[in-house]
Design a protein around this motif. Structure first.
Motif, PDB file in Angstrom:
ATOM      1  N   ILE A 101       0.846  -0.915  -0.022  1.00 50.16           N
ATOM      2  CA  ILE A 101      -0.110   0.065  -0.055  1.00 50.16           C
ATOM      3  C   ILE A 101       0.892   1.165  -0.063  1.00 50.16           C
ATOM      4  O   ILE A 101       1.898   1.256   0.751  1.00 50.16           O
ATOM      5  CB  ILE A 101      -0.830   0.001   1.398  1.00 50.16           C
ATOM      6  CG1 ILE A 101      -2.063   1.162   1.235  1.00 50.16           C
ATOM      7  CG2 ILE A 101      -0.259   0.181   2.529  1.00 50.16           C
ATOM      8  CD1 ILE A 101      -3.113   1.104   2.332  1.00 50.16           C
ATOM      9  N   SER A 102       0.756   2.300  -0.838  1.00 50.11           N
ATOM     10  CA  SER A 102       1.741   3.208  -0.729  1.00 50.11           C
ATOM     11  C   SER A 102       1.648   4.342   0.330  1.00 50.11           C
ATOM     12  O   SER A 102       0.688   4.410   1.320  1.00 50.11           O
ATOM     13  CB  SER A 102       1.026   4.245  -2.174  1.00 50.11           C
ATOM     14  OG  SER A 102       1.232   3.340  -3.338  1.00 50.11           O
TER      15      SER A 102
ATOM     16  N   GLY B 116      -2.488   0.127 -11.323  1.00 42.98           N
ATOM     17  CA  GLY B 116      -1.913  -0.521  -9.760  1.00 42.98           C
ATOM     18  C   GLY B 116      -2.854  -0.207  -8.727  1.00 42.98           C
ATOM     19  O   GLY B 116      -2.768   0.537  -7.705  1.00 42.98           O
TER      20      GLY B 116
ATOM     21  N   GLU C 141      -5.931  -3.513 -12.123  1.00 42.73           N
ATOM     22  CA  GLU C 141      -4.724  -4.196 -11.311  1.00 42.73           C
ATOM     23  C   GLU C 141      -4.570  -5.522 -12.004  1.00 42.73           C
ATOM     24  O   GLU C 141      -5.302  -6.236 -12.610  1.00 42.73           O
ATOM     25  CB  GLU C 141      -5.225  -4.566  -9.921  1.00 42.73           C
ATOM     26  CG  GLU C 141      -4.455  -5.505  -9.200  1.00 42.73           C
ATOM     27  CD  GLU C 141      -2.896  -5.239  -9.009  1.00 42.73           C
ATOM     28  OE1 GLU C 141      -2.690  -4.062  -8.387  1.00 42.73           O
ATOM     29  OE2 GLU C 141      -1.951  -5.826  -9.354  1.00 42.73           O
TER      30      GLU C 141
ATOM     31  N   ILE D 181      -2.682  -8.229 -10.926  1.00 41.19           N
ATOM     32  CA  ILE D 181      -2.797  -9.474  -9.966  1.00 41.19           C
ATOM     33  C   ILE D 181      -3.980  -9.778  -9.703  1.00 41.19           C
ATOM     34  O   ILE D 181      -4.726  -8.838  -8.959  1.00 41.19           O
ATOM     35  CB  ILE D 181      -1.555  -9.332  -8.743  1.00 41.19           C
ATOM     36  CG1 ILE D 181      -0.332  -8.885  -9.363  1.00 41.19           C
ATOM     37  CG2 ILE D 181      -1.786 -10.442  -7.850  1.00 41.19           C
ATOM     38  CD1 ILE D 181       0.828  -8.776  -8.097  1.00 41.19           C
TER      39      ILE D 181
ATOM     40  N   LEU E 157       6.477  -1.654 -12.107  1.00 45.99           N
ATOM     41  CA  LEU E 157       5.582  -1.921 -13.170  1.00 45.99           C
ATOM     42  C   LEU E 157       5.670  -3.089 -14.055  1.00 45.99           C
ATOM     43  O   LEU E 157       6.937  -3.176 -14.605  1.00 45.99           O
ATOM     44  CB  LEU E 157       5.219  -0.620 -13.917  1.00 45.99           C
ATOM     45  CG  LEU E 157       4.117  -0.617 -15.212  1.00 45.99           C
ATOM     46  CD1 LEU E 157       2.923  -0.111 -14.250  1.00 45.99           C
ATOM     47  CD2 LEU E 157       4.227   0.931 -15.944  1.00 45.99           C
TER      48      LEU E 157
HETATM   49  N1  SAH Z   1      -2.641   2.051  -5.250  1.00 45.92           N
HETATM   50  C1  SAH Z   1      -2.092   1.236  -4.383  1.00 45.92           C
HETATM   51  C2  SAH Z   1      -0.830   1.011  -4.439  1.00 45.92           C
HETATM   52  C3  SAH Z   1      -0.611  -0.660  -4.982  1.00 45.92           C
HETATM   53  S1  SAH Z   1       1.035  -1.115  -5.251  1.00 45.92           S
HETATM   54  C4  SAH Z   1      -2.548   1.853  -2.942  1.00 45.92           C
HETATM   55  O1  SAH Z   1      -3.363   2.344  -2.839  1.00 45.92           O
HETATM   56  O2  SAH Z   1      -1.834   1.802  -2.077  1.00 45.92           O
HETATM   57  C5  SAH Z   1       1.016  -1.263  -7.166  1.00 45.92           C
HETATM   58  C6  SAH Z   1       0.307  -1.867  -7.769  1.00 45.92           C
HETATM   59  O3  SAH Z   1       0.550  -2.063  -9.051  1.00 45.92           O
HETATM   60  C7  SAH Z   1       0.561  -3.592  -7.444  1.00 45.92           C
HETATM   61  O4  SAH Z   1      -0.317  -3.968  -6.977  1.00 45.92           O
HETATM   62  C8  SAH Z   1       1.091  -4.218  -8.745  1.00 45.92           C
HETATM   63  O5  SAH Z   1       0.608  -5.347  -8.703  1.00 45.92           O
HETATM   64  C9  SAH Z   1       0.244  -3.093  -9.664  1.00 45.92           C
HETATM   65  N2  SAH Z   1       0.912  -3.312 -11.031  1.00 45.92           N
HETATM   66  C10 SAH Z   1       2.183  -3.153 -11.345  1.00 45.92           C
HETATM   67  N3  SAH Z   1       2.100  -3.139 -12.856  1.00 45.92           N
HETATM   68  C11 SAH Z   1       0.905  -3.101 -13.151  1.00 45.92           C
HETATM   69  C12 SAH Z   1       0.333  -3.164 -14.383  1.00 45.92           C
HETATM   70  N4  SAH Z   1       1.075  -3.268 -15.690  1.00 45.92           N
HETATM   71  N5  SAH Z   1      -0.908  -3.020 -14.638  1.00 45.92           N
HETATM   72  C13 SAH Z   1      -1.865  -3.004 -13.584  1.00 45.92           C
HETATM   73  N6  SAH Z   1      -1.328  -2.955 -12.207  1.00 45.92           N
HETATM   74  C14 SAH Z   1       0.030  -3.068 -11.987  1.00 45.92           C
END
Ligand code: SAH
Length: 284
Positions: free
Chosen positions: A133-134, A159, A180, A182, A279
């Protein structure tokens, strides 16, 4: 183009707009340096005594948390969240709408119960699948930069992770789309956000590097993961006058702002150093 909606996520923004951010004094010294959670913890409690408008945020049911009464737990209380916001303001974030949105979203509800007590320190925290989580400061900073452009009718987040930033975004933009890659995290975000009944977020499972051409162009695009460069597809999905904010780089990353000036012109500038998960392309 989406028409502005009357009914939005249940935060009374009117209470925010009129408010002068009293924490704004002496904020000119924006700090770009990495903060550690402990430094921040020890720092400031001044925000606690400031008057704040009564929150209209009312999650329907805080199903996830084992805390008996969230409002009374000293670790996840409203006061703790206000103190977090005061620290973010001290680090230079001034936009009252962003600060109020940060105050309104209960970050602890996006974390495993074992991490809830750390929810309001200024740090990124694990959410599983090697993702985080950021950090609250960087979320606020990026949203402030996004808001310095045109009105945010629609915003795309790359993400979703646990869904925290999407929830904050839902308070400052009319429509939020979040992708997302994953599957398990996409499901986690759905589960986290469902009880909050936020009407203006749409979650998508897919590769965010491709954007969402079906609903583009966007007023704002925000990446929560760092690539070596900003994906071309996302630049193309920005409205003229729109803004994209993204961490860029490998070991050493910078926060990059891209503004689309015309059909064929983009302007890029570096905001500050940052540290994000990478990413990746494709879905898993
Ligand atoms: N927005 C989140 C931060 C998540 S961390 C928060 O509220 O805290 C970053 C996320 O980016 C991870 O879950 C990772 O799986 C996702 N991510 C990385 N590359 C990505 C892509 N190409 N498309 C979508 N999500 C991606």
């Amino acid at each position: 183009m989406t028409a502005p909606k009357e009914k939005r996520f249940p935060l009374s923004l009117s209470s925010v707009v009129e408010r002068k951010e009293s924490g704004g004094r002496g904020l000119g010294t924006a700090s770009a340096s990495t903060q550690t959670a402990m430094q921040n913890l020890g720092r400031d409690a001044s925000g606690l005594s400031r008057p704040h408008p009564v929150s209209a945020w009312n999650p329907v049911k805080e199903q996830k948390t084992p805390v008996v009464n969230t409002n009374e737990s000293p670790l996840v209380s409203e006061a703790v969240r206000r103190a977090m916001v005061a620290r973010i303001a001290q680090q230079g974030v001034k936009d009252p709408i962003v600060l109020e949105a940060m105050r309104a979203v209960p970050r602890h509800l996006f974390l495993d119960s074992g991490l809830e007590s750390q929810a309001y320190i200024d740090a990124s925290l694990p959410i599983g699948h090697h993702q985080t989580i950021s950090q609250p400061y960087i979320v606020a900073r990026m949203l402030e930069i996004l808001r310095q452009g045109a009105k945010l009718d629609n915003v795309l987040e790359i993400g979703t992770g646990c869904g925290y930033q999407a929830a904050v975004l839902s308070l400052i933009a009319t429509d939020v789309y979040s992708i997302e890659r994953i599957k398990a995290l996409h499901e986690l975000a759905k589960n986290n956000l469902r009880p909050m009944r936020i009407a203006n977020i749409r979650l998508h499972y897919g590769d965010g590097m491709l954007g969402m051409p079906q609903v583009a162009p966007f007023d704002g695009i925000i990446l929560a993961a760092a690539g070596m460069e900003v994906p071309q597809a996302l630049l193309m999905q920005l409205k003229v006058g729109g803004r994209l904010i993204a961490p860029v780089g490998g070991r050493n990353q910078v926060l990059q702002l891209v503004e689309r000036l015309s059909d064929v012109e983009w302007k890029s500038s570096v905001v500050e150093n940052c540290h994000f998960v990478p990413l990746h392309s494709g879905v898993i």
